[in-house]
Enzyme design. Sequence first.
Site, mmCIF file in Angstrom:
data_model
loop_
_atom_site.group_PDB
_atom_site.id
_atom_site.type_symbol
_atom_site.label_atom_id
_atom_site.label_comp_id
_atom_site.label_asym_id
_atom_site.label_seq_id
_atom_site.Cartn_x
_atom_site.Cartn_y
_atom_site.Cartn_z
ATOM 1 C CE LYS A 170 -3.559 2.759 0.641
ATOM 2 N NZ LYS A 170 -4.588 3.043 -0.344
ATOM 3 C CE LYS A 238 -3.152 7.130 7.071
ATOM 4 N NZ LYS A 238 -3.564 5.900 6.406
HETATM 5 P P1 NAD Z 1 -12.277 8.239 7.859
HETATM 6 O O1 NAD Z 1 -11.577 9.206 8.744
HETATM 7 O O2 NAD Z 1 -13.382 8.712 6.991
HETATM 8 O O3 NAD Z 1 -12.838 6.999 8.731
HETATM 9 C C1 NAD Z 1 -12.223 6.481 9.871
HETATM 10 C C2 NAD Z 1 -13.328 6.124 10.850
HETATM 11 O O4 NAD Z 1 -12.730 5.545 12.018
HETATM 12 C C3 NAD Z 1 -14.142 7.348 11.324
HETATM 13 O O5 NAD Z 1 -15.524 7.107 11.120
HETATM 14 C C4 NAD Z 1 -13.784 7.456 12.809
HETATM 15 O O6 NAD Z 1 -14.847 7.956 13.594
HETATM 16 C C5 NAD Z 1 -13.461 6.006 13.141
HETATM 17 N N1 NAD Z 1 -12.643 5.857 14.343
HETATM 18 C C6 NAD Z 1 -11.524 6.536 14.688
HETATM 19 N N2 NAD Z 1 -11.065 6.100 15.872
HETATM 20 C C7 NAD Z 1 -11.914 5.114 16.279
HETATM 21 C C8 NAD Z 1 -11.979 4.273 17.415
HETATM 22 N N3 NAD Z 1 -11.061 4.356 18.389
HETATM 23 N N4 NAD Z 1 -12.984 3.373 17.509
HETATM 24 C C9 NAD Z 1 -13.914 3.277 16.514
HETATM 25 N N5 NAD Z 1 -13.916 4.062 15.421
HETATM 26 C C10 NAD Z 1 -12.928 4.959 15.303
HETATM 27 O O7 NAD Z 1 -11.135 7.547 6.982
HETATM 28 P P2 NAD Z 1 -11.306 6.705 5.638
HETATM 29 O O8 NAD Z 1 -11.141 7.626 4.483
HETATM 30 O O9 NAD Z 1 -12.495 5.815 5.729
HETATM 31 O O10 NAD Z 1 -9.976 5.827 5.704
HETATM 32 C C11 NAD Z 1 -9.838 4.699 6.559
HETATM 33 C C12 NAD Z 1 -8.528 4.007 6.202
HETATM 34 O O11 NAD Z 1 -8.570 3.603 4.822
HETATM 35 C C13 NAD Z 1 -7.304 4.919 6.352
HETATM 36 O O12 NAD Z 1 -6.217 4.182 6.806
HETATM 37 C C14 NAD Z 1 -7.068 5.406 4.927
HETATM 38 O O13 NAD Z 1 -5.718 5.775 4.711
HETATM 39 C C15 NAD Z 1 -7.476 4.182 4.130
HETATM 40 N N6 NAD Z 1 -7.931 4.459 2.757
HETATM 41 C C16 NAD Z 1 -8.741 5.522 2.469
HETATM 42 C C17 NAD Z 1 -9.125 5.741 1.153
HETATM 43 C C18 NAD Z 1 -10.004 6.920 0.775
HETATM 44 O O14 NAD Z 1 -10.091 7.237 -0.430
HETATM 45 N N7 NAD Z 1 -10.684 7.570 1.716
HETATM 46 C C19 NAD Z 1 -8.712 4.891 0.137
HETATM 47 C C20 NAD Z 1 -7.925 3.803 0.459
HETATM 48 C C21 NAD Z 1 -7.536 3.595 1.779
#
Ligand code: NAD
Length: 296
Positions: A170, A238
């Site tokens: 990744k 990050k």
């Molecule tokens: P986001 O911030 O939208 O979602 C993360 C979620 O985790 C939030 O709803 C938050 O409330 C929750 N959270 C945080 N701490 C928590 C805890 N202690 N207990 C329970 N819930 C908790 O982020 P995202 O865009 O969904 O990304 C999630 C992961 O996927 C990241 O690592 C990101 O790098 C990866 N990712 C994102 C994308 C994208 O396009 N958004 C694409 C590929 C990978």
Amino acid sequence: MKIGFIGLGIMGKPMCKNLLKAGHECLVYDIMEETMKELAQCGAISCGSAMEAAAGRELVITMLPNSPHVKEVVMGENGIRNSMERGSILVDMSSIAPLASREIGLSLAGKGIEMLDAPVSGGEPKAIDGTLSIMVGGKREIYDRIKEILLVMGSSAVYCGELGAGNTTKLANQIVVALNIAACSEAFTLAQMAGVDPALVYEAIRGGLAGSTVMDAKVPMMLEGEDKPGFRIDLHIKDLNNALDTAHGVGMGLPLTSQVMEMLQQLRADGQGQKDHSALVKYYEKMTGSAVSKKK
Ligand code: NAD
């Protein structure tokens, strides 16, 4: 299958919805109550804690921002390793540091719990369509056992090696995406400054060697001046931090990545960290005083 799903943000929510559509029973938890309500309307069962969502599940999926969040949810005082059963499987689909994956896996192994790291690429649209690209690390036999469930959320799942290999893959992906966005930002600002319509440049070059999935996803956003995330600048910082740490750990530098990292840091300092990473073009807008976005 009975699945616990923790972390229902931009990515986790649609991924969980696809599991529900495929007939899996999902117990869900997120610190944001609002997002749990939406999933409950799709048939998920909301829980009061991560421990509750994970208790008695054969499979638990986490989709959280970064290594500290996953460590807290898994190994913290109220971590799910305390409620997961021996023989159950944690699939962490968050993008985190490969070293953190190995540390978490080690702490679970002591309790007889299996772990895979299985980060994804494709962003929100592919999470909604169930066509993510999934890169997996961990024991091959565990991957074989749950591959079909991964393929409910993605159109491809590739086994990359031992625990942490998914996240190493990744990081390579995130370097290519960041540098590609930076190249598009630089190239389209040049076109604008030199008096050629960036929209025509896009039309002319997207089918040639310079064209890419990144170009097709992000340049239209730049041209429209659309910066709603998608993938936030803060999250890409990050990932590049994790890439730089990992590279330094294996004795190499990342000269191009560090250059783009400085641009993203500048945008964050300017209060743009919550915008889509395609807003990297604004770094060039600030530098030149010229915007590639169409006049509205
Ligand atoms: P986001 O911030 O939208 O979602 C993360 C979620 O985790 C939030 O709803 C938050 O409330 C929750 N959270 C945080 N701490 C928590 C805890 N202690 N207990 C329970 N819930 C908790 O982020 P995202 O865009 O969904 O990304 C999630 C992961 O996927 C990241 O690592 C990101 O790098 C990866 N990712 C994102 C994308 C994208 O396009 N958004 C694409 C590929 C990978």
